[in-house]
Design a protein around this motif. Structure first.
Motif, PDB file in Angstrom:
ATOM      1  N   UNK A  14      40.364  39.830  36.017  1.00 28.22           N
ATOM      2  CA  UNK A  14      40.816  39.659  37.401  1.00 28.22           C
ATOM      3  C   UNK A  14      41.620  38.375  37.560  1.00 28.22           C
ATOM      4  N   UNK A  15      41.178  37.304  36.894  1.00 25.08           N
ATOM      5  CA  UNK A  15      41.890  36.028  36.991  1.00 25.08           C
ATOM      6  C   UNK A  15      43.273  36.107  36.349  1.00 25.08           C
ATOM      7  N   UNK A  16      43.375  36.791  35.226  1.00 24.42           N
ATOM      8  CA  UNK A  16      44.642  36.821  34.485  1.00 24.42           C
ATOM      9  C   UNK A  16      45.595  37.911  34.955  1.00 24.42           C
ATOM     10  N   UNK A  17      45.080  39.088  35.250  1.00 25.93           N
ATOM     11  CA  UNK A  17      45.936  40.231  35.563  1.00 25.93           C
ATOM     12  C   UNK A  17      45.926  40.618  37.031  1.00 25.93           C
ATOM     13  N   UNK A  18      44.971  40.106  37.791  1.00 20.16           N
ATOM     14  CA  UNK A  18      44.852  40.464  39.201  1.00 20.16           C
ATOM     15  C   UNK A  18      43.875  41.606  39.397  1.00 20.16           C
ATOM     16  N   UNK A  19      43.362  41.723  40.597  1.00 20.82           N
ATOM     17  CA  UNK A  19      42.329  42.736  40.836  1.00 20.82           C
ATOM     18  C   UNK A  19      42.890  44.146  40.838  1.00 20.82           C
ATOM     19  N   UNK A  20      44.193  44.291  40.993  1.00 18.83           N
ATOM     20  CA  UNK A  20      44.799  45.617  40.948  1.00 18.83           C
ATOM     21  C   UNK A  20      44.719  46.267  39.577  1.00 18.83           C
ATOM     22  N   UNK A  21      44.514  45.464  38.553  1.00 19.98           N
ATOM     23  CA  UNK A  21      44.453  45.991  37.186  1.00 19.98           C
ATOM     24  C   UNK A  21      43.042  46.412  36.778  1.00 19.98           C
ATOM     25  N   UNK A  22      42.062  46.202  37.646  1.00 18.68           N
ATOM     26  CA  UNK A  22      40.680  46.512  37.306  1.00 18.68           C
ATOM     27  C   UNK A  22      40.359  47.975  37.540  1.00 18.68           C
ATOM     28  N   UNK A  23      39.546  48.538  36.661  1.00 13.18           N
ATOM     29  CA  UNK A  23      39.046  49.884  36.911  1.00 13.18           C
ATOM     30  C   UNK A  23      37.833  49.782  37.838  1.00 13.18           C
ATOM     31  N   UNK A  42      32.098  31.453  42.623  1.00 16.56           N
ATOM     32  CA  UNK A  42      33.285  30.751  43.121  1.00 16.56           C
ATOM     33  C   UNK A  42      34.547  31.273  42.453  1.00 16.56           C
ATOM     34  N   UNK A  43      34.490  31.494  41.145  1.00 13.32           N
ATOM     35  CA  UNK A  43      35.646  32.028  40.416  1.00 13.32           C
ATOM     36  C   UNK A  43      35.992  33.423  40.913  1.00 13.32           C
ATOM     37  N   UNK A  44      34.980  34.252  41.157  1.00 15.44           N
ATOM     38  CA  UNK A  44      35.222  35.613  41.643  1.00 15.44           C
ATOM     39  C   UNK A  44      35.851  35.578  43.031  1.00 15.44           C
ATOM     40  N   UNK A  45      35.365  34.708  43.888  1.00 19.61           N
ATOM     41  CA  UNK A  45      35.935  34.605  45.237  1.00 19.61           C
ATOM     42  C   UNK A  45      37.385  34.153  45.174  1.00 19.61           C
ATOM     43  N   UNK A  46      37.710  33.203  44.287  1.00 19.67           N
ATOM     44  CA  UNK A  46      39.097  32.762  44.138  1.00 19.67           C
ATOM     45  C   UNK A  46      39.978  33.904  43.646  1.00 19.67           C
ATOM     46  N   UNK A  47      39.476  34.706  42.702  1.00 18.90           N
ATOM     47  CA  UNK A  47      40.255  35.822  42.164  1.00 18.90           C
ATOM     48  C   UNK A  47      40.511  36.877  43.246  1.00 18.90           C
ATOM     49  N   UNK A  48      39.503  37.162  44.059  1.00 17.83           N
ATOM     50  CA  UNK A  48      39.637  38.194  45.085  1.00 17.83           C
ATOM     51  C   UNK A  48      40.455  37.676  46.269  1.00 17.83           C
ATOM     52  N   UNK A  49      40.187  36.461  46.699  1.00 14.02           N
ATOM     53  CA  UNK A  49      40.860  35.911  47.875  1.00 14.02           C
ATOM     54  C   UNK A  49      42.254  35.371  47.570  1.00 14.02           C
ATOM     55  N   UNK A  50      42.572  35.220  46.291  1.00 17.66           N
ATOM     56  CA  UNK A  50      43.902  34.778  45.900  1.00 17.66           C
ATOM     57  C   UNK A  50      44.150  33.302  46.042  1.00 17.66           C
ATOM     58  N   UNK A  51      43.128  32.489  45.934  1.00 16.15           N
ATOM     59  CA  UNK A  51      43.309  31.037  46.071  1.00 16.15           C
ATOM     60  C   UNK A  51      43.189  30.356  44.741  1.00 16.15           C
TER      61      UNK A  51
END
Length: 51
Positions: A14-23, A42-51
């Motif tokens: 999710x951090x590298x490719x974005x959440x759109x690439x997740x199955x 915290x890392x998951x929230x940043x990946x999802x929220x885009x910060x």
């Protein structure tokens, strides 16, 4: 129940490719992490929220 490695793999993806690439399975793992407190949450929230 997923292993720590599966959670970490979904988070890194999710951090590298974005959440759109997740199955669906990886997205479910990421959303479970999203609700956690601590550094992985915290890392998951940043990946999802885009910060």
């Amino acid at each position: 129940m997923a292993t720590a490695e599966q959670y970490e793999r979904a988070l890194v993806k999710a951090e590298r490719l974005g959440i759109g690439s997740l199955d669906k399975q990886d997205l479910d793992l990421l959303m479970a992490l999203y609700k956690e407190s601590g550094s992985r949450g915290n890392r998951a929230r940043r990946a999802v929220d885009g910060k």
